[in-house]
Design a protein around this motif. Structure first.
Motif, PDB file in Angstrom:
ATOM      1  N   LYS A  13       0.863  -1.184   0.000  1.00 29.28           N
ATOM      2  CA  LYS A  13       0.000   0.000   0.000  1.00 29.28           C
ATOM      3  C   LYS A  13       0.896   1.228   0.000  1.00 29.28           C
ATOM      4  N   ALA A  20       3.787   2.461   2.477  1.00 23.77           N
ATOM      5  CA  ALA A  20       3.475   2.190   3.871  1.00 23.77           C
ATOM      6  C   ALA A  20       3.570   0.698   4.147  1.00 23.77           C
ATOM      7  N   GLY A  43       3.464  -0.145  10.134  1.00 24.46           N
ATOM      8  CA  GLY A  43       2.529  -0.579   9.104  1.00 24.46           C
ATOM      9  C   GLY A  43       1.399  -1.453   9.629  1.00 24.46           C
ATOM     10  N   THR A  46      -2.019   0.142   8.909  1.00 20.73           N
ATOM     11  CA  THR A  46      -2.310   0.126   7.468  1.00 20.73           C
ATOM     12  C   THR A  46      -2.803  -1.259   7.062  1.00 20.73           C
ATOM     13  N   TYR A  55      -8.860   0.898   3.505  1.00 21.81           N
ATOM     14  CA  TYR A  55      -7.877   1.207   2.460  1.00 21.81           C
ATOM     15  C   TYR A  55      -7.969   0.129   1.390  1.00 21.81           C
TER      16      TYR A  55
ATOM     17  N   PRO B   2      -1.071   6.586   8.800  1.00 22.77           N
ATOM     18  CA  PRO B   2      -2.084   7.582   8.443  1.00 22.77           C
ATOM     19  C   PRO B   2      -1.572   8.994   8.668  1.00 22.77           C
TER      20      PRO B   2
END
Lengths: 507, 346
Positions: A13, A20, A43, A46, A55, B2
């Protein structure tokens, strides 16, 4: 073991060109607790957000659930695929009842009317199975944090999830509540659920984890089976990277022997900070390390009067001093750079000039009231040159600047008062690499002129790179201090061991 | 991560290639937001002039417009201080009424009658400070506090005159209500009410833009938590702005009393707070605080006065005037939203 319930292969990603996650593999089996570890920013979140559908992963990777390739899309995608996530900040509506929360978004209705009775009956068996001591009709607002977590778990079970992801579930829980949660997790594991357990805490991973996967800088470092789980090995996997050379430390490392500028004794707020003492000397850069939630920011807030303390004494240059507001702290020469510059630091709509001068407006004012606009402009121009702030001119709103330049504007405001003590909370968060190294130089130069500096940071290489010694906080207490000696430098392993509480386990 | 994403989503630093164009665009945007509703005001004036077959731009009519705008301008100036901090003051109409009642009652006392003017103004200040103290010290929401005083102070205003209209045909300083400052004898004059309003705007500008307190007001409205952490005494700023709003409502009450030689606790100043808020919002001050200027408020107040005057000139009925003014308020807030989208706040 049987076939995996979740397989991720080569999942990546990137955000605006920043990777990330880089080709991460993860295999999770039914009936296991799979611990996911890594530093802040490694990460983990994420990865979790990809599984929840928040995401969308970069093309190229593959996610399989029970052997079937799936595409998880949209906020409900995860749940549809059988994955439920319990976030650190619980996502319940406190103004609704337990049953309504569990059915949120999937309410039962009969001829258009909400069937509250049916919903209450529907959740009864699950609550019973989880051993809940509250009723389906109870308002969530009346529940403790532990009970709320139970509601979240009930919601996941009710949605027939097969994979449950828990993000630092014990952060807000008491010791007793944590124990009950562990028992419940073991029960769910026995029932065949796959649980991905994200935690920083080594003891929890020992207690629960069947396997551990470690991420670092968005990469998979490796997985360990239960018999190989050792604190030492995990810490090395989590932090093992090179400290780059861009940290700057030219000031006299022996400054710690200089006169003490700030001494705080027994600082406590009755909540997150439980009696901390520290001393910072002139020209010294002291690191304050620890995991998120250890109470570092809260301790800084107590020192500068941003939060009320229940105990604690401050001495500034040997004199006792009473500080109750940040205004008094600034007056005394103690400046604090907040970790959240947008919410607590900058005035995004105001010009850089006003942002830089805010703390000294009163001191500069003519007749006590009227702005000295020439002085303000001079000061802002000087800050722009001195800290190489890049913006069209000092009049543009601070909100339009990049993260690094915003941080330098905020730093300029603090430097305007010529502080004796400077407390920097995550000074390089959300700042690009170039500005980072500039901020390190600024810190180094301030130390050279005798400023006492305390740096709070979750970035271990940064702390090691710029600090003379490091205090480590854990659960509201100063767990210990890591000093550099003639022969041994500061090490990330030592700091992490203190931060996670594994120094005894290793011994 | 983020965190990282958020910081990357920020606009790039403005000094890179094309910096000049970016600066220019920023200038244009700042100019637009500074000019704000001025073009609207001019278009309205010209439009009404033609629609009314040339009756708008006459010395006499402009004098009427200025005089009608005066009291609302004064109230809106106070409201600007409050809204800049992200608050609201719904009680100005009631405070205006109680101040006028207090002033008129005072003016009828033989020995100290001349003191009625400061009494009216100080009455307003007193109620404003009470509002501010409740909001700043007890941390109550401004909307609730001033909604309460809207009602309670209206009651006190009726109480002062025993619920009757108080007259004083020989009130001292009556000239401020009906006289004019003669600039060129027989040629140009300007109503005293408008002179006062203009002075209020000038002093407000001085405070907001040239004093430390002014910067602190913008700071509290822009980011209250950051203001507190920056050492600003947020409570003092809040008491000040509500005090100013009350004081100016008191001044507005004095202006009304001098103009009418009378005051009625029930009717005077009814729903004036709405016109004041409309003027501030029309003037481009953001409802969430931190952004806005006192000149915008002046233009906003003039737009309202021109709208009332022009609609009467072209013969629109009283009922339709309400409808049109209401739509203007909604349009103004829509504009506020639109402007905020372009700013750093979002």
């Amino acid at each position: 073991m049987n076939d995996p319930i979740l397989e991720m292969r080569g999942v990546s990603k990137s955000f605006f060109g920043i990777k990330a996650l880089r080709a991460v593999d993860l295999t999770v089996y039914a009936g296991e607790v799979h611990a996911l570890m890594g530093e802040n920013g490694a990460g983990k979140s994420t990865l979790m957000k990809i599984l929840s559908g928040a995401y969308r992963p970069d093309p190229g990777g593959e996610i399989r659930i029970e052997g079937q390739p799936v595409r998880i899309e949209g906020p409900l995608g995860g749940r549809a695929a059988g994955i439920s996530i319990i976030y650190q900040e619980l996502s319940l509506a406190p103004n609704l009842s337990v049953a309504e929360n569990i059915y949120l978004g999937r309410e039962i209705s009969r001829s258009g009317l909400l069937a509250r009775g049916a919903m209450r009956e529907g959740v009864g068996p699950i609550l019973e199975r989880l051993g809940a001591d509250f009723l389906p009709s109870t308002l969530v607002a009346h529940l403790s944090m532990g009970q709320r977590q139970l509601v979240e778990i009930a919601r996941a079970l009710h949605a027939r999830s097969k994979i449950l992801i828990m993000d630092e579930p014990t952060t807000a829980l008491s010791a007793g509540e944590s124990e009950r949660l562990f028992a419940l997790i073991r029960q769910l594991r026995a029932e065949g659920l796959a649980i991905i357990y994200i935690s920083h805490r080594m003891d929890e991973v020992y207690a629960l984890g069947d396997r551990v996967t470690v991420l670092r800088d968005g990469r998979l470092v490796g997985s360990l089976d239960k018999r190989d789980i050792r604190a030492e090995a995990i810490v090395r996997m989590m932090v093992g990277r090179d400290v780059s050379s861009f940290y700057k430390k030219d000031h006299d490392p022996g400054a710690g022997k200089g006169h003490p500028v700030l001494t705080a004794t027994d600082m406590a707020d009755g909540k997150r900070v439980k009696g901390c003492s520290l001393t910072v000397h002139a020209g010294e850069v002291v690191g304050l390390a620890g995991l998120i939630g250890a109470g570092r920011t809260e301790l800084a807030h107590l020192i500068v009067g941003a939060a009320p303390k229940i105990s604690g004494r401050l001495e500034l240059e040997g004199q006792p001093i009473d500080i109750r507001t940040t205004g008094e702290a600034l007056e005394a020469g103690i400046a604090y750079l907040t970790e959240d510059r947008k919410a607590l630091g900058l005035f995004l709509d105001m010009s850089c000039l006003d942002n830089i001068n805010l703390a000294v407006l009163g001191r500069d004012a003519k007749l006590g009231w009227f702005l000295d606009r020439d002085k303000a402009r001079e000061r802002a121009d000087r800050a722009f040159t001195g800290l190489s702030i890049r913006a069209a001119n000092v009049g543009v709103p601070a909100g339009g600047l990049s993260g690094g330049n915003q941080q330098k504007v905020l730093l300029s405001r603090l430097l305007a008062i010529a502080p004796k003590v400077l407390i920097l909370d995550e000074p390089t968060r959300g700042v690009d690499v170039g500005a980072k190294s500039e901020i390190y130089s600024i810190i180094d130069n301030l130390a050279k002129v005798g400023t006492a500096i305390l740096v709070i940071s979750s970035d271990l290489p940064e702390i090691i790179g710029i600090c003379d010694r490091v205090l480590v906080m854990r659960s509201g207490l100063i767990a210990g201090e890591v000093r550099r000696t003639e022969t041994a430098p500061l090490t990330q392993e030592d700091i992490m061991a203190l931060a996670t509480g594994t120094e005894h386990l290793d011994a | 991560m983020p965190d990282n994403a958020a910081s990357k989503a920020q606009p790039a630093p403005v000094m890179t290639n094309g910096g000049a164009a970016e600066t220019k665009r920023q200038r244009v945007r700042m100019l637009i937001s500074a000019l704000g509703m001025l073009p609207v005001l001019l278009i309205l004036c010209i439009g009404f002039h033609f629609l009314s077959e040339g009756r708008f731009f006459t010395g006499q009519n402009l004098g009427i417009v200025l005089q009608q705008a005066a009291v609302n301008t004064v109230l809106a100036a106070g409201m600007t201080f409050v809204i800049l901090t992200g608050g609201i003051d719904l009680s100005v109409g009631s405070i205006l009424a109680v101040s006028a009642m207090a002033g008129l009652t005072m003016s009828k006392l033989p020995a100290v009658g001349a003191l009625w003017l400061p009494v009216a103004v100080l009455t307003g200040l007193g109620f404003g400070v009470v509002n501010g103290a409740l909001i700043a010290l007890l941390r109550l929401p401004p909307f609730i506090v001033t909604l309460g005083s809207l009602t309670a102070v209206r009651g006190l205003a009726r109480l002062l005159g025993a619920d009757t209209t108080v007259f004083n045909p020989s009130i001292p300083y009556a000239f401020i209500g009906n006289g004019s400052l003669i600039l060129v004898p027989g040629v140009a004059s300007i109503p005293w009410l408008s002179v006062i309003a203009l002075l209020v705007i000038l002093v407000s500008w001085l405070v907001l833009r040239r004093t430390v307190l002014g910067v602190h007001i913008y700071a509290v409205g822009g980011n209250e938590s950051a203001a507190r952490l920056a050492g600003i005494k947020v409570w003092a700023v809040l008491i000040f702005v509500y005090g100013v709003s009350g004081l100016l409502a008191g001044l507005g009450g004095a202006m009304q009393a001098a103009r009418l030689y009378a005051a009625n606790g029930l009717q005077l100043g009814q729903s004036y707070e709405l016109d004041a808020i409309t003027a501030v919002i029309l003037g481009g001050t953001s409802f969430v605080g931190g952004i806005g200027s006192i000149w915008g408020t002046l233009i906003g107040a003039l737009i309202i006065a021109v709208l009332s005057n022009g609609l009467i000139l072209i013969g629109v009925s009283d009922i339709w005037q309400y409808v049109i003014k209401g739509l203007v308020i909604i349009g103004a807030v829509a504009l506020d939203r639109y402007r905020l989208q372009g700013s750093a706040r979002t």
